[in-house]
Design an enzyme around this catalytic site. Structure first.
Site, PDB file in Angstrom:
ATOM      1  N   ARG A 197      24.427  13.136  38.820  1.00  0.00           N
ATOM      2  CA  ARG A 197      24.463  14.601  38.826  1.00  0.00           C
ATOM      3  C   ARG A 197      24.673  15.149  37.418  1.00  0.00           C
ATOM      4  O   ARG A 197      25.529  14.662  36.683  1.00  0.00           O
ATOM      5  CB  ARG A 197      25.606  15.103  39.719  1.00  0.00           C
ATOM      6  N   HIS A 245      24.365  64.501  41.964  1.00  0.00           N
ATOM      7  CA  HIS A 245      23.769  64.979  40.711  1.00  0.00           C
ATOM      8  C   HIS A 245      22.250  64.840  40.723  1.00  0.00           C
ATOM      9  O   HIS A 245      21.513  65.784  40.419  1.00  0.00           O
ATOM     10  CB  HIS A 245      24.324  64.189  39.520  1.00  0.00           C
TER      11      HIS A 245
END
Length: 927
Positions: A131, A873
Site C-alpha cells: 500500500r 439580496h
C-alpha cells in the site's frame, strides 16, 4: 533483523528504524508521519492501541527519496509548481513524465536488502498487500483516499519490489497531482512510504464510518459489506449490503441488502480475479453479531484518534475481524464549539449563509461579530457576562457564525413568525426549520408572547419604532429625510480622532462594534418592513382583482436602493470609458490577459491610467470603496484596498455591445413599468370604490418609496466595519513594526483580546501562522449546512431523494420564484466573483450572493442561486434589473455546469437543463 510481531501488539517504546529504511508496523506512530506517511501512521496507531491489524512493515520515505534522487524529478517539481491548478492537460503531461522517471529507477541494493529481510520475517512467500502511504495523505483536513496505488495478493520478494516501484510512481498519477495542485501542496514537499502487510484472505470485507457521512450524525455507524476482498466495495464495483447502527443503543437502524454481483478474490501465486456472483444478493453477508463487533471496533478507533474514522475491514475464513486502514472522515461538518453548547440537543442556524457568505470568516471577523452579537443581546436585556465571548446563543463551527434557534423552535410565537421571515429571506432554511417542528425533542415549551415582547419592546421603544412607522405612513418624505439624517450622524460617530494611539484606536474599534453599530437596525429597518407590509396590504385590498403575479412588477426599478445605485454608478463609469478611445484601449482583450488586472491596479495606484478611468474609479471608490465581496468579514479587503474586482467588472461591462441591453436603460424602463402598474392596480381597485383606489395607490407608493431601503441597514453596517478595518490595519502596522506579528494584515488572524495583548508586548507570530493554516484549510469546504444540530446532524440531509428535482422529471430543478421572466441561455457557474468573467447574457449560477456580487448582475441574462428567498439580496437586485431569477435551488452549482444551456423560469421557480446536461456528481472519496 528482528522478528515482526503479529497483529494487535501492545504499544512499545519507539525504536530506531530497522536498517534505517524499514520500520516494523507496530513501531510506527503518528509522530513519524514525515517518515512513514498517513496510512502507515494510522495503521501503526491502531496496532499500538491493541486493535487487530495484520502484521507488516513500512518502507520509509527516506527509501523513496534515495531511490528517486538520481531520477531528475527536481525539474518536474519546478514545472508542476509553475503550472496552474486548472491546466489539467499540462498537469497530466508533467505527471506522466514523473511516473516514467520513477518507474525507470534502479532500487539501491541496501533498500532492496532491507525489503527482503522484512518480507522474510512475514513468512516464506507470504501473500501481502502493498500500500502507498503518502506524507500528505489521510490527514485531518484532507483525505487523499484513492490518490495512490494499492496492490493486493503480492507473492514473492521480487514481486514486492516491483510493487514498491509502482507505489512510488503512483505518487504522480494524474489525479494525485491535480488534487495536490488544487489544495496548494508543493510538489517538492510530498514523499511516499510503502506499507507491506500480510494479506487477509477475506470471506467478507468492506468499509465502516464511525459517524454517518451523509446526515452528520455522530452516533450512527455506517457499514458497507460484500463477499471477498474489500476492493470491490471501495472501488464501487459492487452494490454492497448497507447497514446503519445506533452506537448508543446498539440497534441496527437500517438494512439494505445489495446485489453483491461481483467479488474480488485472491489467485494462487499472486494477483486477484473478478468473480461474478449470481445468488449473493438474497442474504446479508454479515450477521448482527459481526455488525455490532465492527461498530465497537470502530468506536475504539475513533476514541483513540479523537475524531470519527473511515475504516476498511475484513473478516477472514475463521471469522476473525481485522482492520486494514483508518483515516479521518473529512466530509463531516465540524461540531459547534462544545464550551458554548448547552445541555440537550440544540438547533443552530448558519448566520453566515443567511448573509450570502459561504467562505469562512477570519478570526477577527468572528471576534467582531461576537462583540456585535453581545451588543444586540444586551440591548434586548439579556445577560452577557463577557461581551468578547458573545451571547449564549452565539457559537462558531467551521469558522462560520451560527446562532442557537432552539428557543425559537420551542416557542409557539417563534414557530409562527420566524419561518415566515425566512420564507422571503432564505426559503430552504424555512423548510428545514418547519420539519423540525415534528421532532419530539423540540416540542413547544413556551406559548406566551410576553417573553418575546419583554425583550423586543424596550429596543423598539428606545429606537422610537412606533413613531417611525406612523411618520412613514402619514409623512413618508419626512421619514426618508430622518433616515438620511440618521446616516449622517452614524458616519460621524465612526470617526476616530487624529493622533490616537494604537490602544486608543482599539478602544474606538470596540466602541463602534459594541455600541454604535446595532442601533442601525431598529432605526432603519422599520421603513422597508412597512414597504413590504404595504405591498401585502395592497394585495389584500385588491383580492382577486390583482391577478397572479400582478404585484411583483411594482418591486422593479425601486428607488432608494443603495446597492442598485452603486451598480448603476459603476455602469455609468463604464459608459464614460466606452466614449474614450484611450480608456477603452486599456481594457481591450489584448491587454486584458491573465496579468491584466494586477497591471491595471498598479497603474491606478501610480495614477497612470487615462483621466476618465483614473478620476472615475477614484470617485466610485470614494463613495463605495468600503464595500467588498464577503464584506461582513472584517478580514476581507475592501474595494478601496484592492480594486481588482471592480476593474474586472468594468471589463465585463465593456463587452456588452447591444445598446438596448444597457442596464441603466433597463432599470429606467423597469421603473416606468412599475409606476404604470401601480396606476393599473389602483384603477382595478377603483372598480370597487374610490376609497379602494386611493388606499391601493397610497400603499403601493409607500412600497416603492421604502422597499428599496431594505439594503440600507447592511450598507451602514458595512460602512462601520470598513471604518473598524482601517483602525485595525493601523494597529497591525504598529504590531508589525514592533515585531509582534509578521505583517500588518496578520492582525485579522487574531481576536480583539489578543491584539490588546500584542500591544502589551506578547509575540503573536506562531498563533497567526496556525490561524492562517486553519483558515486556508477551511476555505476548501464547499458544503455548509443551513441548519445544524449540536450532535452534528444536518436536518436537511435527512430528507430522502433529491430536493432539487421533481420526481420523474429529469433535468428539472426547483427552487423559489424570485424574479419573473423566462430566459434560455448558457450557464456560467461562479463560486467566487473575484476575477470572474461573465459574458453578456449568460446565466449566473452561484452558491449565494451578497452586494459585492451584484455588479455582475447588470450583464447577466438570469440568476440561479443555491441560497436565498424572494427578498434576499440577490432576488431584490435581480427584480430591480428585470432579470429572471430562481433562488434556493439545492446543489445548483454541482448539478449545472458552465457551458450548459439551461432555461430559467423565474415565475415558476424552475431551472431546466437541456437533455444530456448533467453537472459533476460529488461522492465520498475512498481508496
Amino acid at each position: 533483523m528482528e522478528q515482526l510481531p503479529g497483529a494487535g501488539a501492545p504499544a512499545q517504546d519507539q525504536q530506531e528504524p530497522l536498517h534505517g529504511l524499514v520500520l516494523a508496523l507496530e513501531r510506527v506512530s503518528a509522530g513519524l508521519l514525515p517518515d512513514v506517511g498517513g496510512k502507515a501512521a494510522n495503521l501503526g496507531e491502531l496496532m499500538r492501541s491493541g486493535l487487530p491489524v495484520p502484521a507488516g512493515f513500512c518502507l520509509t520515505t527516506e527509501a523513496y527519496r534515495r531511490a528517486t534522487s538520481p531520477a531528475g524529478l527536481d525539474d518536474v517539481h519546478a514545472a508542476l509548481a509553475a503550472t496552474a491548478p486548472d491546466d489539467l492537460p499540462g498537469l497530466a503531461r508533467l505527471a506522466a513524465d514523473a511516473r516514467r522517471l520513477v518507474l525507470a529507477v534502479d532500487i539501491p541494493a541496501d533498500i532492496a536488502d532491507a525489503v527482503r529481510a522484512a518480507y522474510a520475517a512475514l513468512g516464506t512467500d507470504a501473500a501481502v498487500a502493498v500500500r502507498s502511504s503518502a506524507t500528505a495523505e489521510d490527514l485531518p483536513f484532507a483525505s487523499f483516499a484513492g490518490q495512490q496505488d494499492t496492490l493486493l495478493n503480492v507473492v514473492g520478494v521480487d514481486a514486492v519490489l516491483t510493487a514498491v516501484r509502482q507505489c512510488w510512481a503512483s505518487l504522480w498519477t494524474d489525479r494525485a497531482v491535480s488534487y495536490r495542485a488544487t489544495h496548494g501542496i508543493s510538489p517538492s514537499t510530498v514523499s511516499l512510504a510503502v506499507v507491506v502487510q500480510r494479506m487477509v484472505d477475506a470471506a467478507v470485507a468492506g468499509v465502516l464510518f464511525t459517524a454517518n457521512p451523509v446526515t452528520g450524525r455522530r452516533h450512527e455507524a455506517v457499514i458497507d459489506a460484500s463477499p471477498g476482498l474489500g476492493e470491490a466495495v471501495v472501488s464501487g464495483a459492487v452494490n454492497p449490503d448497507h447497514f446503519v447502527v445506533d452506537s448508543a443503543t446498539q440497534k441496527i437502524l437500517e438494512r439494505r441488502i445489495g446485489s453483491k454481483g461481483v467479488a474480488i478474490r485472491p489467485l494462487p501465486g499472486g494477483g486477484t480475479e473478478r468473480v461474478e456472483q449470481s445468488d449473493a444478493g438474497s442474504q446479508p453477508c454479515v450477521d448482527d453479531a459481526q455488525l455490532l463487533a465492527l461498530e465497537r471496533l470502530g468506536r475504539r478507533a475513533e476514541l483513540h484518534f479523537g475524531a470519527p474514522q473511515d475504516l476498511e475491514w475484513a473478516i477472514d475464513g475463521g471469522g476473525v475481524l481485522w482492520l486494514t486502514q483508518s483515516r479521518p472522515v473529512t466530509t463531516l461538518y465540524p461540531l459547534p464549539e462544545r464550551r458554548r453548547v448547552r445541555e440537550g440537543t440544540r438547533v443552530y442556524l448558519c448566520f453566515s449563509l443567511a448573509q450570502g457568505l459561504t467562505r469562512p470568516l477570519t478570526p477577527m471577523g468572528l471576534a467582531g461579530f461576537r462583540l456585535i452579537a453581545s451588543s444586540v443581546a444586551r440591548a434586548a436585556q439579556f445577560d452577557v457576562p463577557e461581551p468578547h465571548d458573545g451571547p449564549t446563543p452565539y457559537v462558531q463551527a467551521g469558522q462560520r457564525l451560527f446562532f442557537d434557534l432552539t428557543p425559537v423552535v420551542r416557542s409557539a410565537v417563534g414557530r409562527a413568525i420566524v419561518p415566515r421571515v425566512f420564507d422571503v429571506m432564505e426559503s430552504r432554511s424555512a423548510a428545514v426549520l418547519r420539519r423540525l417542528f415534528t421532532d419530539p425533542r423540540f416540542s413547544v415549551t413556551s406559548r406566551s408572547p410576553w417573553r418575546v415582547l419583554r425583550h423586543v419592546g424596550p429596543v423598539a421603544a428606545r429606537a422610537r419604532v412606533p413613531e417611525t412607522l406612523l411618520r412613514a405612513l402619514f409623512r413618508p418624505e419626512a421619514a426618508l429625510r430622518r433616515a438620511e439624517r440618521f446616516g449622517e450622524r452614524f458616519r460621524a460617530a465612526l470617526v476616530v480622532p487624529a493622533g490616537s494611539t494604537p490602544v486608543q484606536r482599539l478602544d474606538h474599534v470596540e466602541r463602534i462594534l459594541g455600541h454604535e453599530l446595532f442601533p442601525v437596525v431598529p432605526n432603519i429597518l422599520p421603513l422597508p418592513a412597512l414597504g413590504f407590509a404595504s405591498l401585502a396590504a395592497a394585495g389584500r385590498l385588491l383580492g382577486d382583482d390583482a391577478g397572479q403575479g400582478a404585484l411583483q412588477p411594482v418591486l422593479r426599478g425601486l428607488p432608494n436602493n443603495v446597492t442598485t445605485e452603486m451598480d448603476l454608478a459603476l455602469w455609468q463609469l463604464a459608459a464614460a470609458i466606452r466614449a474614450d478611445a484611450a480608456a477603452v484601449a486599456v481594457f481591450d482583450d489584448a491587454a486584458f490577459d491573465g496579468a491584466g488586472v494586477p497591471e491595471l491596479v498598479r497603474r491606478y495606484r501610480a495614477r497612470e491610467l487615462p483621466a476618465v478611468v483614473q478620476s472615475g474609479l477614484a470617485g466610485f471608490l470614494g463613495r463605495y470603496g468600503h464595500r467588498a465581496v464577503a464584506e461582513i468579514d472584517l478580514g476581507m479587503p475592501r474595494w478601496a484596498d484592492d480594486p481588482s474586482h471592480i476593474l474586472g467588472v468594468l471589463a465585463n461591462y465593456l463587452r456588452l455591445e447591444d445598446p438596448g441591453q444597457a442596464p441603466d436603460r433597463q432599470f429606467s424602463k423597469a421603473a416606468r413599468e412599475a409606476e404604470a402598474q401601480v396606476e393599473r392596480l389602483a384603477a382595478a381597485a377603483g372598480e370597487r370604490s374610490r376609497l379602494h383606489a386611493a388606499l391601493v395607490r397610497a400603499a403601493l407608493k409607500r412600497t416603492r418609496m421604502f422597499a428599496g431601503l431594505r439594503e440600507l441597514p447592511k450598507y451602514h453596517i458595512v460602512e462601520a466595519l470598513a471604518a473598524v478595518r482601517r483602525q485595525l490595519q493601523a494597529i497591525g502596522t504598529e504590531l508589525a513594526s514592533a515585531g509582534r506579528i509578521g505583517e500588518a494584515d496578520d492582525v485579522f488572524f487574531l481576536d480583539l483580546a489578543e491584539v490588546r495583548e500584542g500591544l502589551a508586548g506578547r509575540p503573536l507570530q506562531h498563533l497567526v501562522a496556525q490561524r492562517r493554516e486553519d483558515y486556508e484549510q477551511e476555505l476548501g469546504r464547499r458544503h455548509i449546512p443551513r441548519v445544524l444540530l449540536s450532535d452534528g446532524t444536518e436536518p436537511e440531509a435527512l430528507q430522502t431523494g433529491d430536493a432539487g428535482a421533481k420526481a420523474g422529471t429529469p433535468g428539472l430543478l426547483t427552487g423559489t420564484p424570485a424574479s419573473a421572466g423566462t430566459v434560455t441561455a448558457t450557464a456560467r457557474v461562479i463560486l467566487d466573483p473575484h476575477g470572474a468573467r461573465l459574458e453578456p447574457g449568460e446565466i449566473l449560477v452561484a452558491p449565494s450572493t451578497d452586494p459585492g456580487w451584484t455588479p455582475l448582475f447588470l450583464t447577466a441574462g438570469a440568476l440561479v442561486m443555491e441560497m436565498g428567498g424572494p427578498n434576499s439580496h440577490g432576488a431584490v437586485v435581480a427584480r430591480e434589473y428585470g432579470i429572471p431569477a430562481v433562488v434556493g435551488v439545492p446543489d445548483a452549482t454541482s448539478l449545472i455546469a458552465t457551458g450548459h444551456s439551461i432555461t430559467v423560469d423565474g415565475a415558476a421557480g424552475t431551472v431546466v437543463l437541456d437533455a444530456g446536461a448533467s453537472g459533476p456528481q460529488q461522492q465520498p472519496a475512498h481508496e
